[in-house]
Motif scaffolding. Structure first.
Motif, PDB file in Angstrom:
ATOM      1  N   LYS A  43       0.828  -1.194   0.173  1.00  0.00           N
ATOM      2  CA  LYS A  43       0.165   0.154   0.191  1.00  0.00           C
ATOM      3  C   LYS A  43       1.086   0.646   0.086  1.00  0.00           C
ATOM      4  O   LYS A  43       0.606   2.178  -0.368  1.00  0.00           O
ATOM      5  CB  LYS A  43      -1.079   0.118   1.100  1.00  0.00           C
ATOM      6  N   PHE A  54       1.759   3.212 -11.857  1.00  0.00           N
ATOM      7  CA  PHE A  54      -0.007   2.092 -11.915  1.00  0.00           C
ATOM      8  C   PHE A  54      -0.189   2.297 -12.993  1.00  0.00           C
ATOM      9  O   PHE A  54      -0.324   1.258 -13.878  1.00  0.00           O
ATOM     10  CB  PHE A  54       0.408   2.234 -10.595  1.00  0.00           C
ATOM     11  N   THR A  58      -0.602  -0.333 -16.483  1.00  0.00           N
ATOM     12  CA  THR A  58      -2.050  -0.871 -16.660  1.00  0.00           C
ATOM     13  C   THR A  58      -1.768  -0.955 -18.487  1.00  0.00           C
ATOM     14  O   THR A  58      -3.156  -1.570 -18.814  1.00  0.00           O
ATOM     15  CB  THR A  58      -3.338  -0.304 -16.059  1.00  0.00           C
ATOM     16  N   GLU A  69      -9.685  -7.908 -17.826  1.00  0.00           N
ATOM     17  CA  GLU A  69     -10.899  -7.189 -16.916  1.00  0.00           C
ATOM     18  C   GLU A  69     -12.029  -6.219 -17.618  1.00  0.00           C
ATOM     19  O   GLU A  69     -13.278  -6.018 -17.431  1.00  0.00           O
ATOM     20  CB  GLU A  69     -10.755  -6.733 -15.231  1.00  0.00           C
ATOM     21  N   GLU A  91     -16.316   1.722  -4.356  1.00  0.00           N
ATOM     22  CA  GLU A  91     -14.919   0.776  -4.431  1.00  0.00           C
ATOM     23  C   GLU A  91     -13.933   1.205  -4.036  1.00  0.00           C
ATOM     24  O   GLU A  91     -13.405   2.019  -3.894  1.00  0.00           O
ATOM     25  CB  GLU A  91     -15.262   1.498  -6.284  1.00  0.00           C
ATOM     26  N   GLY A  95      -8.502   3.412  -7.131  1.00  0.00           N
ATOM     27  CA  GLY A  95      -6.980   4.376  -7.904  1.00  0.00           C
ATOM     28  C   GLY A  95      -7.370   5.364  -8.568  1.00  0.00           C
ATOM     29  O   GLY A  95      -8.444   6.235  -8.412  1.00  0.00           O
ATOM     30  N   LYS A  99     -12.178   1.951 -15.474  1.00  0.00           N
ATOM     31  CA  LYS A  99     -12.921   0.413 -15.698  1.00  0.00           C
ATOM     32  C   LYS A  99     -14.140   1.285 -14.586  1.00  0.00           C
ATOM     33  O   LYS A  99     -15.681   0.560 -15.062  1.00  0.00           O
ATOM     34  CB  LYS A  99     -12.318  -0.676 -15.221  1.00  0.00           C
ATOM     35  N   GLY A 147      -8.544   6.402   1.982  1.00  0.00           N
ATOM     36  CA  GLY A 147      -7.988   5.657   3.964  1.00  0.00           C
ATOM     37  C   GLY A 147      -7.332   3.477   3.457  1.00  0.00           C
ATOM     38  O   GLY A 147      -7.990   3.841   2.436  1.00  0.00           O
ATOM     39  N   ASP A 148      -7.585   3.258   4.660  1.00  0.00           N
ATOM     40  CA  ASP A 148      -7.092   1.746   4.391  1.00  0.00           C
ATOM     41  C   ASP A 148      -8.043   0.793   4.470  1.00  0.00           C
ATOM     42  O   ASP A 148      -8.893   1.217   5.355  1.00  0.00           O
ATOM     43  CB  ASP A 148      -6.411   1.686   5.302  1.00  0.00           C
ATOM     44  N   GLU A 150      -8.020  -1.889   4.548  1.00  0.00           N
ATOM     45  CA  GLU A 150      -8.747  -3.147   5.156  1.00  0.00           C
ATOM     46  C   GLU A 150      -9.028  -2.948   6.706  1.00  0.00           C
ATOM     47  O   GLU A 150      -9.066  -4.254   7.403  1.00  0.00           O
ATOM     48  CB  GLU A 150      -6.970  -3.181   5.864  1.00  0.00           C
ATOM     49  N   GLY A 168      -9.492  -4.982 -10.128  1.00  0.00           N
ATOM     50  CA  GLY A 168      -7.807  -4.965 -10.853  1.00  0.00           C
ATOM     51  C   GLY A 168      -7.427  -5.920  -9.814  1.00  0.00           C
ATOM     52  O   GLY A 168      -5.449  -5.948  -9.732  1.00  0.00           O
ATOM     53  N   ASN A 173      -2.928  -9.128  -3.672  1.00  0.00           N
ATOM     54  CA  ASN A 173      -2.233  -8.361  -3.072  1.00  0.00           C
ATOM     55  C   ASN A 173      -2.397  -8.986  -1.473  1.00  0.00           C
ATOM     56  O   ASN A 173      -1.243  -8.594  -0.784  1.00  0.00           O
ATOM     57  CB  ASN A 173      -1.448  -6.651  -2.888  1.00  0.00           C
TER      58      ASN A 173
HETATM   59  C1  LIG Z   1      -3.706  -2.811  -8.314  1.00  0.00           C
HETATM   60  S1  LIG Z   1      -3.898  -0.880  -8.110  1.00  0.00           S
HETATM   61  C2  LIG Z   1      -6.400  -1.295  -8.470  1.00  0.00           C
HETATM   62  C3  LIG Z   1      -6.360   0.194  -9.345  1.00  0.00           C
HETATM   63  C4  LIG Z   1      -7.453   0.300 -10.376  1.00  0.00           C
HETATM   64  N1  LIG Z   1      -8.428  -0.732  -9.299  1.00  0.00           N
HETATM   65  C5  LIG Z   1      -7.674  -0.844 -11.141  1.00  0.00           C
HETATM   66  O1  LIG Z   1      -8.388  -1.818 -11.515  1.00  0.00           O
HETATM   67  O2  LIG Z   1      -6.573  -0.897 -12.309  1.00  0.00           O
HETATM   68  C6  LIG Z   1      -4.292  -1.585  -6.577  1.00  0.00           C
HETATM   69  C7  LIG Z   1      -5.208   0.651  -5.660  1.00  0.00           C
HETATM   70  O3  LIG Z   1      -5.534  -0.025  -3.982  1.00  0.00           O
HETATM   71  C8  LIG Z   1      -5.049   1.082  -3.744  1.00  0.00           C
HETATM   72  N2  LIG Z   1      -4.550   0.503  -2.456  1.00  0.00           N
HETATM   73  C9  LIG Z   1      -3.427  -0.334  -2.801  1.00  0.00           C
HETATM   74  N3  LIG Z   1      -3.712  -0.766  -1.114  1.00  0.00           N
HETATM   75  C10 LIG Z   1      -4.361  -0.168  -0.413  1.00  0.00           C
HETATM   76  C11 LIG Z   1      -5.317   0.194   0.512  1.00  0.00           C
HETATM   77  N4  LIG Z   1      -4.124  -1.181   2.134  1.00  0.00           N
HETATM   78  N5  LIG Z   1      -5.965   0.478   1.300  1.00  0.00           N
HETATM   79  C12 LIG Z   1      -6.592   0.661   0.421  1.00  0.00           C
HETATM   80  N6  LIG Z   1      -6.319   1.694  -1.145  1.00  0.00           N
HETATM   81  C13 LIG Z   1      -5.446   1.248  -1.299  1.00  0.00           C
HETATM   82  C14 LIG Z   1      -3.998   1.726  -4.035  1.00  0.00           C
HETATM   83  O4  LIG Z   1      -3.770   2.781  -3.914  1.00  0.00           O
HETATM   84  C15 LIG Z   1      -4.076   1.606  -5.823  1.00  0.00           C
HETATM   85  O5  LIG Z   1      -5.054   2.938  -6.066  1.00  0.00           O
END
Ligand SMILES: C[S@@+](CC[C@H](N)C(=O)[O-])C[C@H]1O[C@@H](n2cnc3c(N)ncnc32)[C@H](O)[C@@H]1O
Length: 330
Positions: A43, A54, A58, A69, A91, A95, A99, A147-148, A150, A168, A173
């Protein structure tokens, strides 16, 4: 705390610095860099530069995930929306929300679209995406969280029928136990009117997987190294970016691509802000990202163990990627 002017159609609540936020770079850096093997949570890639890199990933020819996707979304979004009749789209890990527009369009065409609730750690990507979306969807409000994900509590638009999306293959992850805990926490927030759409990247030949994370133009390498740049800037760390190299390998036993930064020489890393002084050997790695790959069986098992019921499973023509629509049974 919101960071948009009053009267704006955008509200982005920033929870990153809240007391209970799991977004704590200092603690995570200390724990991860002293662990065996050394790790850093993915993150922290996503400052403005990381989010931009990132987006470049893509579009790479090797990175089939976004195209696969998108193909499923273009074919199936109408059906997802018809079956769940959501008024709002929430969502996780939104990002740039490109999509996302396919789902928003399907909702708008059916006269359902009222709001969009992105939940993402990236301040820059969240603001940019929200501003672009309200321009293009004039009847929609954005009520998001920086925010996070998680800790998915108090999700936007409670009380309205929601389509909750996690695209995505960002679920990949997370370690399996973390993914299960995350899905359980989302399920606890869901009502019978909500549906949950999750993107899973599927197990396939190692060469295709490894190529996707080792692009010829070196963009993924720059993205990976960016986490060291974040630590240098935010914590005053002493990482020499020239002294690490990007590595991404398929781990068949654990069904995941692992991304590492390998030290090119023995070196001392100092982070005075957190009292850290470690020596990294030549060839030693810091693991920076996991990308778990699923089969229909392993995805269904994960959903089931989190109390979610799989309602539909759609793949792209080449069966590289899948979108699962799930419900929280009452
Ligand atoms: C792999 S990218 C996917 C972006 C977009 N959804 C896509 O499909 O192209 C991961 C996204 O999740 C966000 N992200 C990663 N870890 C996160 C976390 N723990 N909490 C909130 N957002 C997170 C990143 O900032 C990024 O925008």
């Amino acid at each position: 705390m919101t960071d948009m002017p009053p009267g704006s159609r955008i509200v982005l609540r920033n929870t990153l610095r809240e007391h209970e936020s799991p977004f704590d770079l200092a603690k995570d850096a200390r724990d991860g860099l002293t662990a065996v093997p050394r790790t850093l949570p993915s993150k922290y890639f996503y400052d403005a530069r990381g989010s931009h890199l990132f987006e470049m990933i893509t579009r790479l020819p090797e990175y089939y995930l976004t195209r696969a996707e998108t193909e499923i979304l273009q074919r199936e979004s109408g059906r997802f929306v018809e079956t769940s009749r959501p008024r709002v789209l929430v969502e996780f890990g939104s990002g740039a929300a490109r999509k996302t527009r396919i789902l928003l369009d399907a909702m708008r065409e059916r006269g359902l679209l009222e709001g969009y609730g992105p939940v993402d750690v990236s301040v820059d990507a969240s603001r940019r995406a929200a501003q672009a979306l309200i321009r293009d969807y004039p009847d929609m409000v954005v009520e998001g969280v920086i925010g996070d994900f998680e800790r998915p509590r108090n999700l936007p638009f409670s009380g309205r029928p929601r389509l909750i999306a996690f695209l995505g293959s960002t679920i990949g992850n997370l370690e399996t136990v973390q993914a299960q805990a995350f899905l359980e926490a989302v399920r606890a927030e869901m009502t019978g009117a909500d549906a949950f759409l999750i993107g899973f990247d599927l197990v396939k030949e190692a060469t295709v997987l490894e190529r996707a994370y080792n692009d010829a133009a070196g963009v993924t390498a720059r993205f990976n190294l960016n986490v060291l740049r974040v630590l240098n800037r935010e914590l005053g760390a002493s990482f020499d970016l020239e002294a690490f190299r990007h590595r991404a390998e398929w781990n068949a036993g654990r069904s995941r691509v692992e991304m590492h930064l390998e030290s090119l020489r023995e070196q001392r890393i100092l982070i005075p802000a957190i009292g850290l002084d470690v020596t990294v050997r030549e060839g030693e790695t810091i693991r920076t990202e996991l990308s778990h790959k699923y089969t229909r069986e392993s995805a269904e098992m994960l959903l089931g163990s989190s109390g979610l019921a799989l309602e539909s499973w759609c793949t792209d023509e080449a069966r590289r990627f899948a979108l699962a629509l799930a419900r929280a049974p009452r």
